[in-house]
Design a protein around this motif. Structure first.
Motif, PDB file in Angstrom:
ATOM      1  N   UNK A  26      17.118 -16.737 -32.946  1.00  0.00           N
ATOM      2  CA  UNK A  26      16.126 -15.758 -33.741  1.00  0.00           C
ATOM      3  C   UNK A  26      17.042 -15.572 -35.004  1.00  0.00           C
ATOM      4  N   UNK A  76       9.667 -15.513 -29.109  1.00  0.00           N
ATOM      5  CA  UNK A  76      10.238 -14.702 -28.497  1.00  0.00           C
ATOM      6  C   UNK A  76      11.458 -14.817 -27.681  1.00  0.00           C
ATOM      7  N   UNK A  77      11.444 -15.536 -27.705  1.00  0.00           N
ATOM      8  CA  UNK A  77      12.826 -16.258 -26.582  1.00  0.00           C
ATOM      9  C   UNK A  77      13.828 -16.882 -27.360  1.00  0.00           C
ATOM     10  N   UNK A 137      11.971 -14.777 -37.161  1.00  0.00           N
ATOM     11  CA  UNK A 137      10.552 -14.295 -36.371  1.00  0.00           C
ATOM     12  C   UNK A 137       9.594 -15.610 -37.022  1.00  0.00           C
ATOM     13  N   UNK A 168       9.918 -15.925 -15.997  1.00  0.00           N
ATOM     14  CA  UNK A 168      10.052 -15.341 -14.657  1.00  0.00           C
ATOM     15  C   UNK A 168      10.424 -14.396 -15.075  1.00  0.00           C
ATOM     16  N   UNK A 169       9.668 -13.452 -16.256  1.00  0.00           N
ATOM     17  CA  UNK A 169       9.440 -12.299 -16.840  1.00  0.00           C
ATOM     18  C   UNK A 169       8.128 -11.882 -16.736  1.00  0.00           C
ATOM     19  N   UNK A 170       7.388 -13.241 -15.914  1.00  0.00           N
ATOM     20  CA  UNK A 170       5.999 -12.847 -15.649  1.00  0.00           C
ATOM     21  C   UNK A 170       5.583 -13.292 -14.039  1.00  0.00           C
ATOM     22  N   UNK A 171       6.704 -12.960 -13.322  1.00  0.00           N
ATOM     23  CA  UNK A 171       7.001 -13.486 -11.815  1.00  0.00           C
ATOM     24  C   UNK A 171       8.334 -14.564 -11.649  1.00  0.00           C
ATOM     25  N   UNK A 172       7.922 -14.515 -10.302  1.00  0.00           N
ATOM     26  CA  UNK A 172       8.897 -15.068  -9.243  1.00  0.00           C
ATOM     27  C   UNK A 172       7.974 -16.527  -8.552  1.00  0.00           C
ATOM     28  N   UNK A 212       5.167  -8.205 -16.000  1.00  0.00           N
ATOM     29  CA  UNK A 212       5.983  -7.583 -15.067  1.00  0.00           C
ATOM     30  C   UNK A 212       6.939  -7.659 -15.560  1.00  0.00           C
ATOM     31  N   UNK A 240       3.910 -17.367 -35.066  1.00  0.00           N
ATOM     32  CA  UNK A 240       3.414 -16.948 -33.250  1.00  0.00           C
ATOM     33  C   UNK A 240       1.786 -16.830 -32.730  1.00  0.00           C
ATOM     34  N   UNK A 241       1.674 -17.260 -31.917  1.00  0.00           N
ATOM     35  CA  UNK A 241       0.456 -16.970 -30.848  1.00  0.00           C
ATOM     36  C   UNK A 241       0.732 -16.164 -29.766  1.00  0.00           C
ATOM     37  N   UNK A 242      -0.253 -15.532 -28.708  1.00  0.00           N
ATOM     38  CA  UNK A 242       0.146 -14.711 -28.025  1.00  0.00           C
ATOM     39  C   UNK A 242       0.054 -16.147 -26.598  1.00  0.00           C
ATOM     40  N   UNK A 291       0.261 -10.780 -30.816  1.00  0.00           N
ATOM     41  CA  UNK A 291       1.206 -11.628 -29.588  1.00  0.00           C
ATOM     42  C   UNK A 291       2.027 -10.769 -29.249  1.00  0.00           C
ATOM     43  N   UNK A 322      14.209 -10.353 -28.020  1.00  0.00           N
ATOM     44  CA  UNK A 322      14.529 -10.816 -29.481  1.00  0.00           C
ATOM     45  C   UNK A 322      15.652 -10.264 -30.017  1.00  0.00           C
TER      46      UNK A 322
END
Lengths: 326, 165
Positions: free
Chosen positions: B65, B60-61, B70, B109-113, A45, B74-76, A37, A51
């Protein structure tokens, strides 16, 4: 209590990561699944997860390392932890400070995790016994004993290419005697139910009673490589050798070096692994190391995700233990 | 309570109306593991969206935690499209405290805007602890804190309301 026990809590959850020995299939697959994962984070990005935000990880390296230390550092940073790198080979140990004094001083800096490499077997376990309960200790290699995160990244790499462990034949070649990588990998493969584990080495580079680890022993490379699915080459560790364990590097290469001709004896889709650093022309020919069957650089990449998984799992259990924020 | 299928139809018609009103074209759907993905798969088919479905695992967000560690299941996360400048529809099964949605927004938002994000949920059960509201909801339930609502599936999808003493 052994290292096996000290790394688990009463419910069998990982608090430290010191050795593969004594862990269950479930422990290993939880780490591998979590790492799976985490692998995608590097393609985003923002290559970072929140974590371990606010945690401090100390890399305590009493022995030189580039790959392992940098991938531990990157793993901690990608989980948003702060990282302190201490190369003790060049600092206080030289001035005669004892391991316990070093430990207490770093504890006084309010850290949450120690990643430790030491030339003495059992050093990480010693730390785990003496640290405050909120600190997790990860073994980044202790003497000739264990290198459990390397073993996990190796089985992770194998699983990504060949997921059915019971059907696999795996050969580990070279300096088994001095290799903490080999020892940890053999334990991990046995726990995951690998079909057939072979070690291929001259008698002088095999530990006594190696058969008891659950491996098949070969002294000749061509015999041992026949029909294997995975070839794991080990680095010849001249720095750990005392006396005349082998004649010369040239002769070692002639007998045990992995060349394209010899690799042809393995299965056509066999993969070639090496924990690094590579001695080109000693244990492996450059054409194999850089060739299409080599997954050596994939191992490095996978090492980051696997170390992120182990860091987040062990620190997660500590958080639960100390009831932080509860 | 009405069956899950009709709740999803309600969500779909609310979303169609929203997309038309705001002139949002080529939206991407993102389901939050696990229940949100099941709902998102059905909405994806009903709305005839061409962009492949995204799946988000927010483990993970999470903000807890340091209490629970964890999640071993969890999966991707998989977002098979570019988030940048795209209209997104985030989908979950149950909206309660809002903490899951907070975590999901941070991850997105960690992937883009993105150009915009709409939130669609199967059930809004109230009890928010954060300033987060759904743009589309299959149903609104008023439940007490000891009541637990859960979506089981994927086949068939069923809503269970249990009282935990």
């Amino acid at each position: 209590m052994s290292a096996t026990h000290i790394q688990l809590d009463a419910q069998g959850r990982l608090l430290h990561f010191l050795t593969i020995e004594g862990l269950t299939h479930r422990h290993l697959t939880d780490i591998l699944d979590t790492a799976e994962s985490l692998r995608g984070v590097a393609e985003r990005r923002v290559k970072k997860l929140p974590t371990l935000h606010g945690k401090t990880v100390v890399n305590l390296f009493f022995e030189a390392s580039t790959r392992t230390r940098t991938t531990f550092e990157l793993a901690a940073k990608r989980l948003s932890a702060d990282v302190l790198n201490l190369n003790i080979a060049t600092s206080s140990a030289v001035k005669g400070e004892s391991l316990l004094d070093t430990l207490h001083n770093i504890e006084a800096m309010q850290c949450d995790m120690f990643v430790m490499r030491h030339s003495q077997s059992g050093a990480a376990e010693f730390m785990a016994r003496h640290v405050k309960p909120h600190i997790a200790v990860l073994n980044a290699g202790d003497g000739c004993h264990a290198h459990p995160t390397q073993a996990m990244l190796d089985v992770f790499t194998i699983r990504r290419h060949k997921p059915d462990f019971p059907s696999l034949q795996i050969a580990i070649v070279g300096d088994i005697l001095h290799s903490r990588v080999a020892r940890s990998l053999i334990h991990a493969l046995n726990i995951l139910g690998a079909g057939n584990i072979r070690v291929i080495a001259p008698r002088t580079l095999l530990p006594a009673q190696v058969e008891n680890l659950g491996v098949q022993v070969f002294h000749r490379l061509p015999e041992g490589l026949r029909d294997v699915d995975v070839v794991v080459m080990l680095r010849l560790q001249r720095e750990r050798m005392e006396g005349a364990l082998l004649p010369s590097e040239q002769e070692f290469f002639q007998q045990y070096g992995l060349t394209e001709e010899r690799l042809a004896l393995a299965k056509p889709d066999a993969i070639v692994m090496h924990p690094g650093p590579i001695n080109r022309g000693v244990e492996i020919d450059s054409r194999v190391a850089d060739g299409p069957r080599s997954v050596i650089l994939e191992q490095v990449t996978n090492g980051i995700a696997v170390r992120m998984a182990i860091m987040s799992i062990t620190l997660g259990h500590h958080a639960r233990l100390t009831g932080e924020d509860a | 309570m009405r069956d899950v299928e009709s709740l999803i139809e309600t969500m779909a018609s609310q979303l169609r109306e929203l997309l038309a009103r705001h002139k949002m074209t080529e939206p991407a759907l993102i389901g939050i593991h696990t229940g949100g993905v099941w709902v998102a798969e059905q909405l994806h088919a009903q709305l005839g969206v061409t962009t492949p479905l995204g799946r988000l695992d927010i483990s993970f967000y999470r903000d807890d935690f340091s209490r629970i560690g964890v999640n071993p299941q969890v999966r991707p996360s998989e977002l098979p499209f570019d988030v940048e400048n795209r209209h997104l529809i985030l989908i979950d099964d149950v909206l309660y405290t809002g903490r899951t949605v907070r975590a999901a927004l941070n991850e997105l938002f960690d992937y883009g805007r993105p150009a915009s994000v709409l939130l669609a949920v199967l059930v809004d059960r109230g009890g928010r602890e954060l300033p987060i509201e759904a743009n589309a909801a299959g149903a609104h339930l008023t439940l007490s804190p000891d009541q637990h609502v859960r979506l089981t599936g994927p086949d068939p999808l069923q809503l269970l309301v249990q009282t935990i003493p």
